[in-house]
Design a protein around this motif. Sequence first.
Motif, mmCIF file in Angstrom:
data_model
loop_
_atom_site.group_PDB
_atom_site.id
_atom_site.type_symbol
_atom_site.label_atom_id
_atom_site.label_comp_id
_atom_site.label_asym_id
_atom_site.label_seq_id
_atom_site.Cartn_x
_atom_site.Cartn_y
_atom_site.Cartn_z
ATOM 1 N N VAL A 134 -26.268 42.627 68.760
ATOM 2 C CA VAL A 134 -26.644 41.856 69.930
ATOM 3 C C VAL A 134 -27.972 41.149 69.652
ATOM 4 O O VAL A 134 -28.855 41.677 68.977
ATOM 5 N N ILE A 135 -28.090 39.945 70.145
ATOM 6 C CA ILE A 135 -29.334 39.194 70.033
ATOM 7 C C ILE A 135 -30.296 39.706 71.102
ATOM 8 O O ILE A 135 -29.912 39.873 72.267
ATOM 9 N N ASP A 136 -31.507 39.973 70.718
ATOM 10 C CA ASP A 136 -32.495 40.507 71.658
ATOM 11 C C ASP A 136 -32.570 39.645 72.913
ATOM 12 O O ASP A 136 -32.642 38.411 72.843
ATOM 13 N N GLU B 213 -28.042 42.236 78.756
ATOM 14 C CA GLU B 213 -27.536 42.237 80.135
ATOM 15 C C GLU B 213 -26.514 41.136 80.359
ATOM 16 O O GLU B 213 -25.432 41.370 80.895
ATOM 17 N N THR B 214 -26.837 39.915 79.917
ATOM 18 C CA THR B 214 -25.903 38.806 80.123
ATOM 19 C C THR B 214 -24.641 38.952 79.274
ATOM 20 O O THR B 214 -23.596 38.428 79.620
ATOM 21 N N GLY B 215 -24.754 39.678 78.152
ATOM 22 C CA GLY B 215 -23.599 39.845 77.271
ATOM 23 C C GLY B 215 -22.916 41.182 77.422
ATOM 24 O O GLY B 215 -22.357 41.707 76.444
ATOM 25 N N GLU B 216 -22.942 41.743 78.617
ATOM 26 C CA GLU B 216 -22.381 43.069 78.872
ATOM 27 C C GLU B 216 -20.929 43.183 78.421
ATOM 28 O O GLU B 216 -20.504 44.220 77.911
ATOM 29 N N LYS B 217 -20.165 42.093 78.559
ATOM 30 C CA LYS B 217 -18.743 42.175 78.188
ATOM 31 C C LYS B 217 -18.542 42.352 76.687
ATOM 32 O O LYS B 217 -17.459 42.720 76.233
ATOM 33 N N PHE B 218 -19.614 42.093 75.900
ATOM 34 C CA PHE B 218 -19.534 42.290 74.450
ATOM 35 C C PHE B 218 -20.234 43.570 74.025
ATOM 36 O O PHE B 218 -20.573 43.736 72.849
ATOM 37 N N GLU C 274 -21.097 32.274 71.996
ATOM 38 C CA GLU C 274 -21.760 32.279 73.298
ATOM 39 C C GLU C 274 -23.224 32.691 73.200
ATOM 40 O O GLU C 274 -23.903 32.812 74.216
ATOM 41 N N GLY C 275 -23.693 32.919 71.992
ATOM 42 C CA GLY C 275 -25.095 33.234 71.804
ATOM 43 C C GLY C 275 -25.484 34.647 72.186
ATOM 44 O O GLY C 275 -26.663 34.932 72.421
ATOM 45 N N VAL C 276 -24.515 35.542 72.227
ATOM 46 C CA VAL C 276 -24.778 36.937 72.574
ATOM 47 C C VAL C 276 -24.899 37.788 71.310
ATOM 48 O O VAL C 276 -25.750 38.678 71.229
ATOM 49 N N LEU C 277 -24.062 37.498 70.325
ATOM 50 C CA LEU C 277 -24.037 38.295 69.099
ATOM 51 C C LEU C 277 -24.450 37.453 67.894
ATOM 52 O O LEU C 277 -24.283 36.234 67.886
ATOM 53 N N GLN C 278 -24.990 38.128 66.927
ATOM 54 C CA GLN C 278 -25.157 37.537 65.610
ATOM 55 C C GLN C 278 -24.280 38.323 64.647
ATOM 56 O O GLN C 278 -24.208 39.551 64.715
ATOM 57 N N ALA C 279 -23.591 37.622 63.789
ATOM 58 C CA ALA C 279 -22.659 38.277 62.872
ATOM 59 C C ALA C 279 -22.945 37.821 61.451
ATOM 60 O O ALA C 279 -23.171 36.627 61.198
ATOM 61 N N ALA C 280 -22.965 38.762 60.540
ATOM 62 C CA ALA C 280 -23.233 38.463 59.139
ATOM 63 C C ALA C 280 -22.331 39.288 58.257
ATOM 64 O O ALA C 280 -21.824 40.338 58.663
ATOM 65 N N LEU C 281 -22.142 38.816 57.031
ATOM 66 C CA LEU C 281 -21.326 39.528 56.057
ATOM 67 C C LEU C 281 -22.241 40.369 55.167
ATOM 68 O O LEU C 281 -23.218 39.864 54.615
ATOM 69 N N LYS C 282 -21.927 41.634 55.066
ATOM 70 C CA LYS C 282 -22.721 42.550 54.249
ATOM 71 C C LYS C 282 -21.889 42.962 53.031
ATOM 72 O O LYS C 282 -20.785 43.485 53.181
ATOM 73 N N TYR C 283 -22.479 42.757 51.844
ATOM 74 C CA TYR C 283 -21.730 43.075 50.629
ATOM 75 C C TYR C 283 -22.316 44.249 49.859
ATOM 76 O O TYR C 283 -21.779 44.645 48.831
ATOM 77 N N GLN C 284 -23.422 44.817 50.345
ATOM 78 C CA GLN C 284 -23.982 46.007 49.727
ATOM 79 C C GLN C 284 -24.734 46.789 50.788
ATOM 80 O O GLN C 284 -25.096 46.241 51.835
ATOM 81 N N PRO C 285 -24.937 48.099 50.582
ATOM 82 C CA PRO C 285 -25.627 48.926 51.576
ATOM 83 C C PRO C 285 -27.004 48.360 51.926
ATOM 84 O O PRO C 285 -27.692 47.794 51.076
ATOM 85 N N ASP C 286 -27.399 48.539 53.197
ATOM 86 C CA ASP C 286 -28.675 48.002 53.652
ATOM 87 C C ASP C 286 -29.866 48.589 52.906
ATOM 88 O O ASP C 286 -30.902 47.943 52.767
ATOM 89 N N GLU C 287 -29.712 49.831 52.455
ATOM 90 C CA GLU C 287 -30.853 50.493 51.806
ATOM 91 C C GLU C 287 -31.034 50.062 50.349
ATOM 92 O O GLU C 287 -31.972 50.479 49.676
#
Length: 760
Positions: free
Chosen positions: A189-191, A195-200, A227-240
Amino acid sequence: MNISQIIATELGAQETQIQAAITLLDEGATVPFIARYRKEMTGGLDDTQLRTLADRLQYLRELLERKATVLKSIEEQGKLTPELAQQIEDCDNKTALEDLYLPYKPKRRTKAQIARENGLQDLADTLFRQPETDPETFAQSFLNEQVPDIKSALDGARAILMEQFAEDAELIGRLREKLWHEAEIHAQVIDGQQETGEKFKDYFDHREAIARMPSHRALAILRGRNEGVLQAALKYQPDETPITEQSEYEKIIAQHFGLQDKNRPADKWLRDTVRLTWRAKIFLSLELEAFSKLKELADTDAITVFAKNLKDLLLAAPAGRLPTLGLDPGYRNGVKCAVVSDTGKLLDTVIVYLHQENNMLQTLSALIKKHSVKLIAIGNGTASRETDKVAGELLKLLPNMGLHKIVVSEAGASIYSASELAAAEFPDLDVSLRGAVSIARRLQDPLAELVKIDPKSIGVGQYQHDVNQSALAKSLDAVVEDCVNAVGVDVNTASAPLLARISGLNQTLAKNIVAYRDEHGAFPNRKTLLKVPRLGEKTFEQAAGFLRVLGGTEPLDASAVHPEAYPVVAKMLAKQGITAQELIGKRELISQIKAVDFIDERFGLPTIMDILAELEKPNRDPRGEFKIASFAEGVNEISDLEVGMILEGVVSNVANFGAFVDIGVHQDGLVHISALSNRFVSDPREVVKAGDVVKVKVLEVDAARKRIALSMRLDDDKTIEKSGEKRDFRQPEKSSRQNNPREKQPQNSAMADAFAKLKR
C-alpha cells in the motif's frame, strides 16, 4: 511456415481438417455453419475448436506479415545474413521475432550510437576481448573534443557494451523465461492510502509468484496500482541480498559472453558493466514485459470466465410462452409493472408503491386476472425482497391462477431501457417501464431478450472493465452467436437483434427480414427468405439451417435440417413410402432407417446421423429444464443470516476460485472452490454453472464488509474459526496434487479471504 500444420498440432487434429476449415473461413463461412453443416469437410471440429483455429490463424498470418517486414528492413540495411534470415524464418512467436529485430530496429540516437560516432567502439571491443588491458590507461588514447576525459570515454564504451548485451536475442529469451518462472510480485500500500484503499486491504503487503498468480488477484493488484492505492514491483532475489552481490541473472549474462573475474585490470569494470546492463536496462524492460504478460494472461482468463458464464446465462432454460408480469422494484419511484403476452407483446403497464401495499395488491390482482398471468418476474435490484414478499401475498390471494413468482437478474435492463432499440420498440413508453418489459421477457426466453443488451452489461464477469475491451467484445460476440445458432430462431416471431446473430446475417438483413414479414405476413417456408432484399444464395446457405418456420408449407423447415439436405430426406421418405409428416417425430420408424444407405459424395455419416436425430426430435431445444429457486421466508437482509442455516439460492456468477450464489439478501455469497463438493474440484464449472439452483450452508457472515461464506458441503460441520486462526476447511485431496507445489493455494490468497479470513 506451414500454418495449417502448426494449428493441427496444437489442436490435435489432422492437417487436412485444418486446411478445410481455413478454406471455408476464407470463403466467408461462419463458425456455427461450419461446425453444424460441414462436419465431413472438417472431420467434426466443434465451434470451440473452430474459434481457436480462427484466432491462431489470424495470429500466425500476422506473424508471417511481420517476418516479411523485418526481413525487408534488415536487408535494406545491408545486414541480412543467411544465418539471421533462417533464425527469423524459424520464429514461431512475435516476441522472439522482435528480439531478433531489436539490434536492427530503427531508433532514436542512443548513448551507444553517440559513443560509436565518437570513435569509442574500439575501446569497448578491446576491454571486452582483452580484460588484461587497463581501462583508464587505454582510454587515454581515445580522448578528443567530444570525449574530454577518461570517465567520458569509459562511460561511452560501457554504453556500447550494454546495448550489445541487451540486444542479444538468445540471452534475452533465456533471462525472460527465468524471470517469469522465478520472480515474485510484491504489492504494498502507498503511504496515506490505507483508508481510501480499504477495498484493496488484502494486498497491502502481498507477495506471490508471478507465474502462478490467478487472474482475479492479478487484476485486483493491477487495478489497485492504477488507482494509486498500491505499488507493485517484481522481485527476483530475496530482499536481504546485499546490493553488491552478483545475482543469478548477472552471472548468466557474464557466462553468456564468456566474462570471468580473474582480478585482471578490466574485470571489475566489465563486472560493473554487466550489473548495470541487468539492473538499469534488461531487468527494467523485462519487468514491464512481465507485467504486460501477466495482464494479457489475466485478461484472457477473465474473458474466458465471462464468456462461459454468459453462455450459461444465455442457454438458461426458458420459462416458456406464458403471460408474464414483470416487476422492476423501487422505493421512491415505485415498482414499475409490465404485463407481456405469451409471445412477449406488451399488454399493460402500471406503477405501484410498496408503502401502499393494499392498493398494490388490488392493482396487481386485477392485472393478473385481466391477462391470465401465469408468471411473475421480479428484478433482483433495490427493494426486490420487499417486492417478492408482496408477490408472495398475490399467490395466496389468487390460489386458482396457477401463479409462480421468480426473482431474475435485472443486469442490463436499465441499459436496454435507454437504448435506441428500446426507443424504436416502445417509442411512447416511459423509459422506466421498459425495464419491467425486459425483466418479464427475459424470464420467458432469456436468450431472445438478452441479445438486445450489450453482453458487457449483463454483469457475469470479473474485473470486466479492466480487461482488454476489444478482446472482450470479440469473445462475447462469439458466445452470443454460438448460443443463438445452437438454439435456432423462429423467423416469424424473432426480433431484429435476435435475427442479426444468426449465421450469415447482419443488422441490415435482420431489419429487412422483419420489414418483409411486416409487409407480407409470416414466411410460409424458408425459400421465401430469398425474396428478402439483399439476401442472396450465399447468405441463405449460411443462415437457412438456423431459421425455423413453424407450421409452414414445408415440414422440414421447422427443424435444423438444412435445405441442401432435403433431397436426402426425400430419399428416406421414398424408401419408406411415407410422407414427411408421417415420419417426423416417429422414433420407431426412424430407427428402421439405415444411415449408411444414404451416404453419398456430399453427405457423410455425421450429417446423416444429424438428420435422423433432428427428424426424431424436430426443433428440439438444447436448453435444460426450467427450475425455480425458493428463497427462505424471513431471510431478507444479510443481518437475517445465521451460521449453520441451509438455504436455496441461484448461482449468479462463477469464477475460477468458486461460485457466487444469490440467496435473496441483496448480497451474493461465495462458495469457495474447496466447498463446492466432497471431491476434488479443479474447475468450479465441473459442479455448477450460472443459473443453477443449489442448496448452500452459511459458514460465516461479515456484514461490515458485505461478505458471506457459503458451502455446498451440507453435511460438513466445520466452520471458519472466529479467532482469526487458519480455517480447517480444505479442498479434498487429489493424488497428483500432493506432488505439484504449483497447484497449492497461497496461504495469503486474497480472494480466498472472502471465505477463509472473515472477521466480525
